[in-house]
Design a protein around this motif. Structure first.
Motif, PDB file in Angstrom:
ATOM      1  N   ASP A  23       0.742  -1.223  -0.087  1.00 24.45           N
ATOM      2  CA  ASP A  23       0.103   0.012  -0.129  1.00 24.45           C
ATOM      3  C   ASP A  23       0.643   1.115  -0.103  1.00 24.45           C
ATOM      4  O   ASP A  23       0.227   2.290   0.263  1.00 24.45           O
ATOM      5  CB  ASP A  23      -0.805  -0.066   1.242  1.00 24.45           C
ATOM      6  CG  ASP A  23      -0.198  -0.112   2.566  1.00 24.45           C
ATOM      7  OD1 ASP A  23       1.086  -0.060   2.529  1.00 24.45           O
ATOM      8  OD2 ASP A  23      -0.879  -0.018   3.761  1.00 24.45           O
ATOM      9  N   SER A  24       2.253   1.076  -0.042  1.00 25.45           N
ATOM     10  CA  SER A  24       3.098   2.294  -0.454  1.00 25.45           C
ATOM     11  C   SER A  24       2.782   2.944  -1.450  1.00 25.45           C
ATOM     12  O   SER A  24       2.615   2.564  -2.630  1.00 25.45           O
ATOM     13  CB  SER A  24       4.484   1.971  -0.260  1.00 25.45           C
ATOM     14  OG  SER A  24       5.546   2.769  -0.269  1.00 25.45           O
ATOM     15  N   PRO A  25       2.647   4.424  -1.527  1.00 23.57           N
ATOM     16  CA  PRO A  25       2.394   5.290  -2.655  1.00 23.57           C
ATOM     17  C   PRO A  25       3.634   5.344  -3.315  1.00 23.57           C
ATOM     18  O   PRO A  25       3.483   5.907  -4.483  1.00 23.57           O
ATOM     19  CB  PRO A  25       1.748   6.720  -1.850  1.00 23.57           C
ATOM     20  CG  PRO A  25       2.468   6.675  -0.593  1.00 23.57           C
ATOM     21  CD  PRO A  25       2.646   5.264  -0.202  1.00 23.57           C
ATOM     22  N   LYS A  26       4.754   5.246  -2.753  1.00 23.31           N
ATOM     23  CA  LYS A  26       5.974   5.201  -3.620  1.00 23.31           C
ATOM     24  C   LYS A  26       6.761   3.852  -3.530  1.00 23.31           C
ATOM     25  O   LYS A  26       7.280   3.465  -2.603  1.00 23.31           O
ATOM     26  CB  LYS A  26       6.803   6.436  -3.051  1.00 23.31           C
ATOM     27  CG  LYS A  26       6.095   7.728  -2.897  1.00 23.31           C
ATOM     28  CD  LYS A  26       7.100   8.855  -2.603  1.00 23.31           C
ATOM     29  CE  LYS A  26       6.570  10.252  -2.456  1.00 23.31           C
ATOM     30  NZ  LYS A  26       7.588  11.209  -1.904  1.00 23.31           N
ATOM     31  N   LYS A  27       7.125   3.576  -4.686  1.00 23.81           N
ATOM     32  CA  LYS A  27       7.422   2.265  -4.725  1.00 23.81           C
ATOM     33  C   LYS A  27       8.726   2.219  -5.852  1.00 23.81           C
ATOM     34  O   LYS A  27       8.728   3.097  -6.917  1.00 23.81           O
ATOM     35  CB  LYS A  27       6.833   0.973  -5.635  1.00 23.81           C
ATOM     36  CG  LYS A  27       5.339   1.151  -4.487  1.00 23.81           C
ATOM     37  CD  LYS A  27       4.571  -0.323  -5.075  1.00 23.81           C
ATOM     38  CE  LYS A  27       3.230  -0.529  -4.295  1.00 23.81           C
ATOM     39  NZ  LYS A  27       2.272   0.717  -4.589  1.00 23.81           N
ATOM     40  N   VAL A  28       9.496   1.593  -5.572  1.00 25.11           N
ATOM     41  CA  VAL A  28      10.966   1.461  -6.651  1.00 25.11           C
ATOM     42  C   VAL A  28      11.441   0.123  -6.762  1.00 25.11           C
ATOM     43  O   VAL A  28      11.476  -0.724  -5.896  1.00 25.11           O
ATOM     44  CB  VAL A  28      12.206   2.453  -6.130  1.00 25.11           C
ATOM     45  CG1 VAL A  28      12.526   1.897  -4.886  1.00 25.11           C
ATOM     46  CG2 VAL A  28      13.302   2.184  -7.117  1.00 25.11           C
ATOM     47  N   VAL A  29      11.295  -0.365  -8.156  1.00 27.72           N
ATOM     48  CA  VAL A  29      11.473  -1.883  -8.565  1.00 27.72           C
ATOM     49  C   VAL A  29      12.698  -1.890  -9.191  1.00 27.72           C
ATOM     50  O   VAL A  29      12.877  -1.165 -10.342  1.00 27.72           O
ATOM     51  CB  VAL A  29      10.410  -2.326  -9.168  1.00 27.72           C
ATOM     52  CG1 VAL A  29      10.561  -3.722  -9.759  1.00 27.72           C
ATOM     53  CG2 VAL A  29       8.920  -2.307  -8.201  1.00 27.72           C
ATOM     54  N   VAL A  30      13.840  -2.566  -8.896  1.00 25.88           N
ATOM     55  CA  VAL A  30      14.898  -2.825  -9.567  1.00 25.88           C
ATOM     56  C   VAL A  30      14.635  -4.261 -10.442  1.00 25.88           C
ATOM     57  O   VAL A  30      14.450  -5.368  -9.783  1.00 25.88           O
ATOM     58  CB  VAL A  30      16.056  -3.070  -8.496  1.00 25.88           C
ATOM     59  CG1 VAL A  30      17.241  -3.679  -9.517  1.00 25.88           C
ATOM     60  CG2 VAL A  30      16.565  -1.684  -8.055  1.00 25.88           C
ATOM     61  N   ALA A  31      14.621  -4.137 -11.701  1.00 27.71           N
ATOM     62  CA  ALA A  31      14.405  -5.285 -12.440  1.00 27.71           C
ATOM     63  C   ALA A  31      15.535  -5.240 -13.527  1.00 27.71           C
ATOM     64  O   ALA A  31      15.610  -4.612 -14.363  1.00 27.71           O
ATOM     65  CB  ALA A  31      13.094  -4.927 -13.401  1.00 27.71           C
ATOM     66  N   GLY A  32      16.201  -6.407 -13.542  1.00 27.14           N
ATOM     67  CA  GLY A  32      17.259  -6.555 -14.470  1.00 27.14           C
ATOM     68  C   GLY A  32      16.582  -7.128 -16.035  1.00 27.14           C
ATOM     69  O   GLY A  32      15.540  -7.297 -15.925  1.00 27.14           O
ATOM     70  N   PRO A  33      17.784  -7.268 -16.650  1.00 27.53           N
ATOM     71  CA  PRO A  33      17.153  -7.682 -18.024  1.00 27.53           C
ATOM     72  C   PRO A  33      16.469  -9.050 -18.086  1.00 27.53           C
ATOM     73  O   PRO A  33      16.720  -9.813 -17.496  1.00 27.53           O
ATOM     74  CB  PRO A  33      18.500  -7.872 -18.773  1.00 27.53           C
ATOM     75  CG  PRO A  33      19.648  -7.292 -18.021  1.00 27.53           C
ATOM     76  CD  PRO A  33      19.102  -7.355 -16.517  1.00 27.53           C
ATOM     77  N   GLY A  34      15.198  -8.833 -18.873  1.00 29.94           N
ATOM     78  CA  GLY A  34      14.460 -10.140 -19.096  1.00 29.94           C
ATOM     79  C   GLY A  34      13.447 -10.543 -17.918  1.00 29.94           C
ATOM     80  O   GLY A  34      13.242 -11.726 -17.747  1.00 29.94           O
ATOM     81  N   THR A  35      13.332  -9.795 -16.689  1.00 27.48           N
ATOM     82  CA  THR A  35      12.626 -10.338 -15.478  1.00 27.48           C
ATOM     83  C   THR A  35      11.229  -9.885 -15.524  1.00 27.48           C
ATOM     84  O   THR A  35      10.732 -10.138 -14.355  1.00 27.48           O
ATOM     85  CB  THR A  35      13.604  -9.721 -14.321  1.00 27.48           C
ATOM     86  OG1 THR A  35      13.304  -8.157 -14.286  1.00 27.48           O
ATOM     87  CG2 THR A  35      14.742 -10.282 -14.295  1.00 27.48           C
ATOM     88  N   GLY A  36      10.755  -9.504 -16.470  1.00 28.33           N
ATOM     89  CA  GLY A  36       9.312  -9.323 -16.420  1.00 28.33           C
ATOM     90  C   GLY A  36       8.639  -7.906 -16.058  1.00 28.33           C
ATOM     91  O   GLY A  36       7.381  -7.864 -15.627  1.00 28.33           O
ATOM     92  N   LYS A  37       9.222  -6.863 -16.332  1.00 32.53           N
ATOM     93  CA  LYS A  37       9.018  -5.653 -15.986  1.00 32.53           C
ATOM     94  C   LYS A  37       7.723  -5.170 -16.664  1.00 32.53           C
ATOM     95  O   LYS A  37       6.608  -4.611 -16.019  1.00 32.53           O
ATOM     96  CB  LYS A  37      10.119  -4.522 -16.320  1.00 32.53           C
ATOM     97  CG  LYS A  37       9.876  -3.139 -15.924  1.00 32.53           C
ATOM     98  CD  LYS A  37      11.109  -2.120 -16.282  1.00 32.53           C
ATOM     99  CE  LYS A  37      11.414  -2.426 -17.772  1.00 32.53           C
ATOM    100  NZ  LYS A  37      12.718  -1.605 -18.125  1.00 32.53           N
ATOM    101  N   THR A  38       7.542  -5.521 -17.988  1.00 28.05           N
ATOM    102  CA  THR A  38       6.343  -5.091 -18.768  1.00 28.05           C
ATOM    103  C   THR A  38       5.003  -5.874 -18.096  1.00 28.05           C
ATOM    104  O   THR A  38       3.880  -5.095 -17.948  1.00 28.05           O
ATOM    105  CB  THR A  38       6.341  -5.494 -20.168  1.00 28.05           C
ATOM    106  OG1 THR A  38       7.716  -4.667 -20.581  1.00 28.05           O
ATOM    107  CG2 THR A  38       5.186  -4.665 -21.014  1.00 28.05           C
TER     108      THR A  38
END
Length: 551
Positions: A23-38
């Motif tokens: 429920d955090s309004p601010k999130k940061v996601v580290v996504a390496g190559p090919g890890t399903g970001k889309t």
């Protein structure tokens, strides 16, 4: 045996669910190559209506727009700033990507200074005296540039908080490549809307625009606790050997004193039945030494071998360090009969051309910037300098009002003719000759090239028929961001192209990231092609048992 695949899917889902359930309004996601970001983006945006997805690369906007079609509006930062500023000012906002270069030229003439205005904007050097000069010239030409339009939106938001738009969700992609100005825009938007930042400091490629991976590191670390950090650790794109080689590369880089401050995060192979088969079939990264002129032969040979191995359709990506190198390989492959090659020869984005001016006049014959651009090319340097000085002393006069009548007449004639040509109408040989001369186009050379293409198309086609239609894309390392293919050829894999420092001691983090990005484009197999008989530094950072020497 089946259990391990179920466990892998459950583990991957846990990471996605953790982000969705937060429920955090601010999130940061580290996504390496090919890890399903889309895939994550689609899940985040489900059942939401008023959303915006932002990035700064035009090519990524196109890809994301297709993936998120009907789910979210996808904009570049400058496109977003233009739209917002237009709404606030109730006025049309015209943008020219090279405006800062033209104003830089004006500053050389009027101030006797060579000023990098983009750097001033990127670094938020708000107290720099040169900004007043830029703003005056920008208003005179009635345009914004890609950078200063973002700056204008930021200043507007900072001055009046009520102008900041609110959304149900904001997504920001490739955050590791944002500079201080772009981060300022994102931070302001985050005051009114839930926001998710996605990126990967291992894929930071744009330091030349004062971008810094530190911005994503600060938000993922303890420096900015208002952001909730997450990771997407499982790569479902690459075979096992590429994941392991990537880990080798990062580990050795850090042991050699590079990638300081890097976000510590897992990057793991996703255990999957189909991917396991691919990993078993392609257990090594291929490396070869060949003369540069033999690269096209090598690529043809191993495309043929892969066709025999795969026995189905597959895609090919050729990554070279420079566009010129890409073009040389593409030309040779086309001569070999490959007909399905995607390669766009891009003009230098910073190059200033006469056609830039005529493009503007074809839209609006009174366009002040268009006349300024044309004046630069058609007048003597002395006359051009005089025109710029006169325009600064009397800003009420437009550039065309300061030009000689014969110059205005010629420009009007050429503009009219160009508009007719664009509309598909015939022009007289005399006018065509004038246009060719003005644009330094050799009509006979152009006709010769056309005839050569026609004759070549009539010749018996060379190459192996089964391979002609294989989809091949050729590009540079930076332009490969966001791309993926079954088979990847990384050409000119030599220290002289991948590392600027001749002593190979002062290696930049971006150079390491360049290779990492190129390496992780492959779904099945990677071929590294060196042009000198030396082992590249980066290859020595990968375990030897992962490398297959191809002689």
């Amino acid at each position: 045996m089946e259990d391990k695949y179920i466990v892998a899917k459950v583990e991957r889902s846990k990471h996605v669910e953790a982000i969705l359930q937060s429920d955090s309004p601010k999130k940061v996601v580290v996504a390496g190559p090919g890890t399903g970001k889309t895939y994550l983006f689609k899940e985040i945006l489900k059942n939401k209506k008023n959303t915006i997805t932002l990035t700064f690369i035009n090519a990524l906007v196109e890809d994301l727009s297709l993936e998120l079609y009907g789910i979210s509006e996808v904009r570049t930062l400058h496109g977003f700033a233009r739209s917002i500023l237009g709404n606030i000012l109730k006025n049309e906002i015209k943008i020219h990507p090279k405006l800062s270069r033209y104003i830089q030229e004006d500053a050389q003439i009027l101030l006797g200074q060579d000023i990098d205005f983009n750097k001033i904007f990127h670094e938020r050097d708000d107290k720099n005296d040169s900004l007043n000069f830029y703003e005056n010239r920008r208003k005179y030409y009635e345009y914004y540039g890609y950078t200063d339009v973002i700056y204008a939106a930021v200043k507007c938001f900072e001055t009046k908080n009520s102008t900041i738009p609110a959304y149900e969700q904001i997504l920001v992609d490739e955050f590791q490549d944002f500079n201080l100005l772009e981060v300022s825009l994102i931070d302001l938007l985050a005051t009114k809307s839930p926001i998710l930042l996605a990126g990967d400091d291992d894929q930071a490629l744009y330091q030349f625009k004062q971008a810094s991976a530190q911005h994503i590191r600060d938000r993922h670390g303890e420096g900015m606790p208002e952001y909730k950090p997450f990771n997407l650790p499982f790569c479902s794109r690459c075979p096992r050997v590429i994941i392991e080689a990537t880990t080798d590369l990062i580990t050795n880089a850090q042991e050699n004193g590079f990638l300081k401050g890097r976000i510590k995060k897992p990057y793991s192979y996703f255990i999957d039945k189909d991917k396991d088969k691919v990993s078993d079939n392609y257990p090594a990264i291929a490396h070869s030494h060949y003369f540069e002129k033999q690269f096209s032969w090598f690529i043809e040979k191993y495309i043929s071998d892969m066709a025999l191995s795969i026995k189905d359709k597959f895609s090919v990506l050729i990554i070279s360090p420079y566009q010129k190198k890409s073009k040389e390989i593409v030309d040779l492959l086309r001569k070999k009969g490959f007909s399905n090659i995607e390669f766009t020869e891009k003009l230098d984005e910073d190059s200033l051309t006469l056609l830039d001016g005529f493009n503007l006049l074809c839209e609006d014959l009174n366009d002040n910037l268009g006349w300024r651009i044309i004046a630069r090319f058609v007048l003597s340097n002395e006359d051009f300098v005089s025109i710029i000085k006169n325009s600064a002393s009397d800003s009420n006069k437009k550039i065309y009002e300061l030009l000689p009548r014969d110059c205005i007449k010629e420009v009007n004639e050429i503009t009219k003719a160009l508009k007719a040509i664009i509309a598909g109408k015939q022009e007289s040989p005399e006018m065509l000759s004038k246009i060719f001369k003005r644009f330094n186009i050799g009509p006979y050379q152009t006709a010769t090239e056309f005839l050569k293409l026609q004759v070549n198309s009539l010749e018996q086609r060379s190459g192996i028929p089964a391979l002609r239609k294989i989809p091949i894309k050729a590009t540079t390392i930076q332009s490969s961001k966001g791309l993926a293919a079954d088979v990847v050829f990384i050409t000119h894999f030599d220290d002289r192209y991948f590392i600027k420092d001749k002593e190979k001691k002062d290696i930049s983090d971006q150079e390491i990231c360049n290779f990492l990005v190129a390496l992780t484009r492959a779904k099945k197999k990677v071929f590294l092609l060196s042009s000198v008989n030396e082992i590249p530094v980066f290859l020595n950072w990968i375990s030897k048992d992962r490398i297959e020497r191809v002689k």
